[in-house]
Design a protein around this motif. Sequence first.
Motif, mmCIF file in Angstrom:
data_model
loop_
_atom_site.group_PDB
_atom_site.id
_atom_site.type_symbol
_atom_site.label_atom_id
_atom_site.label_comp_id
_atom_site.label_asym_id
_atom_site.label_seq_id
_atom_site.Cartn_x
_atom_site.Cartn_y
_atom_site.Cartn_z
ATOM 1 N N THR A 74 4.655 -1.584 4.607
ATOM 2 C CA THR A 74 3.389 -0.881 4.802
ATOM 3 C C THR A 74 2.573 -0.960 3.514
ATOM 4 O OG1 THR A 74 4.312 1.189 4.003
ATOM 5 C CG2 THR A 74 4.450 0.759 6.378
ATOM 6 N N TRP A 75 1.288 -0.617 3.624
ATOM 7 C CA TRP A 75 0.461 -0.733 2.416
ATOM 8 C C TRP A 75 0.894 0.255 1.352
ATOM 9 C CZ3 TRP A 75 -2.571 3.196 0.552
ATOM 10 C CH2 TRP A 75 -2.905 4.240 1.429
ATOM 11 N N GLN A 76 1.441 1.404 1.771
ATOM 12 C CA GLN A 76 1.893 2.378 0.778
ATOM 13 C C GLN A 76 3.049 1.804 -0.045
ATOM 14 O OE1 GLN A 76 1.368 3.219 4.009
ATOM 15 N NE2 GLN A 76 0.336 5.210 4.155
ATOM 16 N N GLU A 77 3.927 1.093 0.658
ATOM 17 C CA GLU A 77 5.075 0.512 -0.054
ATOM 18 C C GLU A 77 4.620 -0.588 -1.019
ATOM 19 O OE1 GLU A 77 8.944 0.709 2.810
ATOM 20 O OE2 GLU A 77 7.180 -0.283 3.637
ATOM 21 N N VAL A 94 -5.027 -10.715 -4.985
ATOM 22 C CA VAL A 94 -3.947 -10.046 -4.262
ATOM 23 C C VAL A 94 -2.949 -11.100 -3.815
ATOM 24 C CG1 VAL A 94 -3.388 -8.550 -2.330
ATOM 25 C CG2 VAL A 94 -5.570 -8.310 -3.470
ATOM 26 N N TYR A 95 -1.720 -10.986 -4.323
ATOM 27 C CA TYR A 95 -0.691 -11.949 -3.967
ATOM 28 C C TYR A 95 0.335 -11.281 -3.063
ATOM 29 C CZ TYR A 95 3.171 -15.222 -4.453
ATOM 30 O OH TYR A 95 4.195 -16.090 -4.202
ATOM 31 N N ASP A 101 -13.290 -9.334 -3.207
ATOM 32 C CA ASP A 101 -14.451 -9.049 -4.049
ATOM 33 C C ASP A 101 -15.078 -7.708 -3.684
ATOM 34 O OD1 ASP A 101 -13.971 -11.448 -5.157
ATOM 35 O OD2 ASP A 101 -15.599 -12.517 -4.164
ATOM 36 N N PHE A 102 -15.176 -6.846 -4.680
ATOM 37 C CA PHE A 102 -15.733 -5.510 -4.480
ATOM 38 C C PHE A 102 -17.051 -5.387 -5.209
ATOM 39 C CE2 PHE A 102 -11.271 -4.746 -3.876
ATOM 40 C CZ PHE A 102 -11.236 -3.777 -2.892
ATOM 41 N N VAL A 103 -17.861 -4.446 -4.725
ATOM 42 C CA VAL A 103 -19.010 -4.050 -5.500
ATOM 43 C C VAL A 103 -18.995 -2.522 -5.510
ATOM 44 C CG1 VAL A 103 -20.579 -4.118 -3.526
ATOM 45 C CG2 VAL A 103 -21.461 -4.431 -5.814
ATOM 46 N N VAL A 104 -19.357 -1.940 -6.654
ATOM 47 C CA VAL A 104 -19.391 -0.483 -6.713
ATOM 48 C C VAL A 104 -20.843 -0.048 -6.602
ATOM 49 C CG1 VAL A 104 -18.792 1.571 -8.018
ATOM 50 C CG2 VAL A 104 -17.341 -0.444 -8.159
ATOM 51 N N ASP A 105 -21.173 0.535 -5.461
ATOM 52 C CA ASP A 105 -22.549 0.944 -5.216
ATOM 53 C C ASP A 105 -22.807 2.303 -5.855
ATOM 54 O OD1 ASP A 105 -25.090 0.476 -3.801
ATOM 55 O OD2 ASP A 105 -24.527 2.318 -2.765
ATOM 56 N N ALA A 160 -7.767 -2.880 -1.855
ATOM 57 C CA ALA A 160 -7.314 -4.272 -1.986
ATOM 58 C C ALA A 160 -5.948 -4.451 -1.338
ATOM 59 C CB ALA A 160 -7.271 -4.672 -3.458
ATOM 60 N N VAL A 161 -5.068 -3.467 -1.517
ATOM 61 C CA VAL A 161 -3.739 -3.544 -0.911
ATOM 62 C C VAL A 161 -3.857 -3.495 0.611
ATOM 63 C CG1 VAL A 161 -1.531 -2.364 -0.670
ATOM 64 C CG2 VAL A 161 -2.588 -2.539 -2.902
#
Lengths: 280, 317
Positions: B296-299, B159-160, B248-252, B233-234
Amino acid sequence: MTSGITASSGRHPTAPVLIRFAMAKIKKDTDLMDRRVYRIAAILIFGAVAIGFFRHFISLFIISESYAVTSPWLSSIFPPEMHGQVTSVVLIPLGLLVVTMFRNVVGISTFGTSTPVLLAIALRETSLIFGLIFLIASGLVGSFVRSHLSRLHILLIPALSIVLTVAATSMLIIVLVLHHQGSVPLDYFSPLSIVVITWMIERFAILQLESGTREALKTAAGTLFVAIVIYGIIRFHLISHFLLLYPETILIITGLLLLLGRYTGLRWTEYYRFRDLMKK
Amino acid sequence: MKKLNSTGLLGLNRRNASYSSVWNDSQHLARADDKLKAKAMLQEIEIPVPETYSVIEHQFEIRSFQDAKLPQSFVVKPARGREGRGILVIESHTDGVWRKKNSQLLSRLEWELHLANILAGLYSLGGRSDRVFFEYCTECHDVFSEVTYQGTPDIRILVYRGVPVAGMLRLPTKESDGRANLHQGAIGVGIDMAEGVSLHGVHHSRYTDIHPDTRKPVKGIRIPFWKNIVEIAVKTYSVFQLGYAGVDFVVDKLRGPMILEVNGRPGLAIQLANRIGLLDRLNAVDAYGKSIEEKTWQERLHIFNELLIDSVHRIPR
């Protein structure tokens, strides 16, 4: 809004324009920064050269008998009785410049930044061969002890202290044995070498725990390589004499380090690491 | 050499000089480095993280620690550990014996030594003394279980300045001992940012298309909950304020996507996994001007979607 992700319907015209705009802006910003750094570096480098020449010509007229060193035409700011101790110190910046080049331009990893320099200075005092014998022998003894200690489930810091004790003691034993055989004068023994080697073994052991034996060996080899290069440079007496006569050189080195600080290109080892990306 | 520069490759020097040191404040970095603190902060804005069962702070607590309260399966982690070091995945335990995920058994002595070493700072950044915590053991989602070898794969999103620019699926191997860290021999697989589908892989800096242990192709895995992952992430940017970060994500299997950690010093291998240099994508984000962070995160999500349509983030397959 999340549903805005659609499959790319051909190339949208704005992207290249945006990128070009951004590139121009970034270039402007970095240019400004670069120019500031270049200016400071230029002041340091040319200032040092100017001071050096000034002192050089002054000394042609005023030669102080007591401070005259090896060259009859120049006086040093350090009194002669200090030279023995100061030599190693004036060599440190030069060594650091070499380490910086190897780390940031070539991309060799070393234990810390000053370790290769200190090791090179220690090698200069003990001579290359005896330094390497010390290093390898105590390193082997240290890792042997460590592998046995890990079986006893000793906590980290006590284990490390035992390893370092054994390593330092083994160096003392090597010195003693060599002395009693009469093959080596005790001049080769330098406390600095024991300090540096103990420090290196500690860094090696920690890195081995953190990143594995392979990484630790690679870094140790890098450190040794850079140290030998620095040793090859500083063993010429001409260089240490020059630095003693013109300590202004340290300003030049600082200027060069500033320039290296703005080097954002790829390291040589990265060309190797990304070789698959290169073969497009 | 020219060829390489034209791919817009980001090297360590440039990453340090122009990205991580510019956008990542050292105070903000320290907050993200402490996983317990990071988890608490994420939970505040209801971002899912693995549940923490218990925390040990002092050496003397180890002896009296009641592990009977823990569920059969759990993970032991150092709070400030890095590169997945010091992590112990316990599959089951009875009185005085712990069984690791790879079926090795731990005696009480080994168990206590491991906890003591974590507290002493063996695995933590800068070797400072640390804390141990016990958390929920994530279960590998079905889409990955065929391809991966032991361990749970994770998904890194770079994420930049609050906008996701690249993704990488990390598959553990036998060599990496169940850990999803590329340095330790895990496989990195590039991700199509629009669809969340895996592309080609990289193993020890070399291109590969199959998993070395399971011999299955790494390409074409559709990551579940992809849109949620991107969205989270955003959102994370607003929590940590790290302008150049790997999330870092994990999909449970049961609980869906969760954040494992936020890394303020993400590596460069993501370029090899995606077979593309990062500079073009980073520049494309910079093109949106100075105030992206304040949006905002939506933007910011909208910017991400625009970049996708502009085909900057898409990878030619």
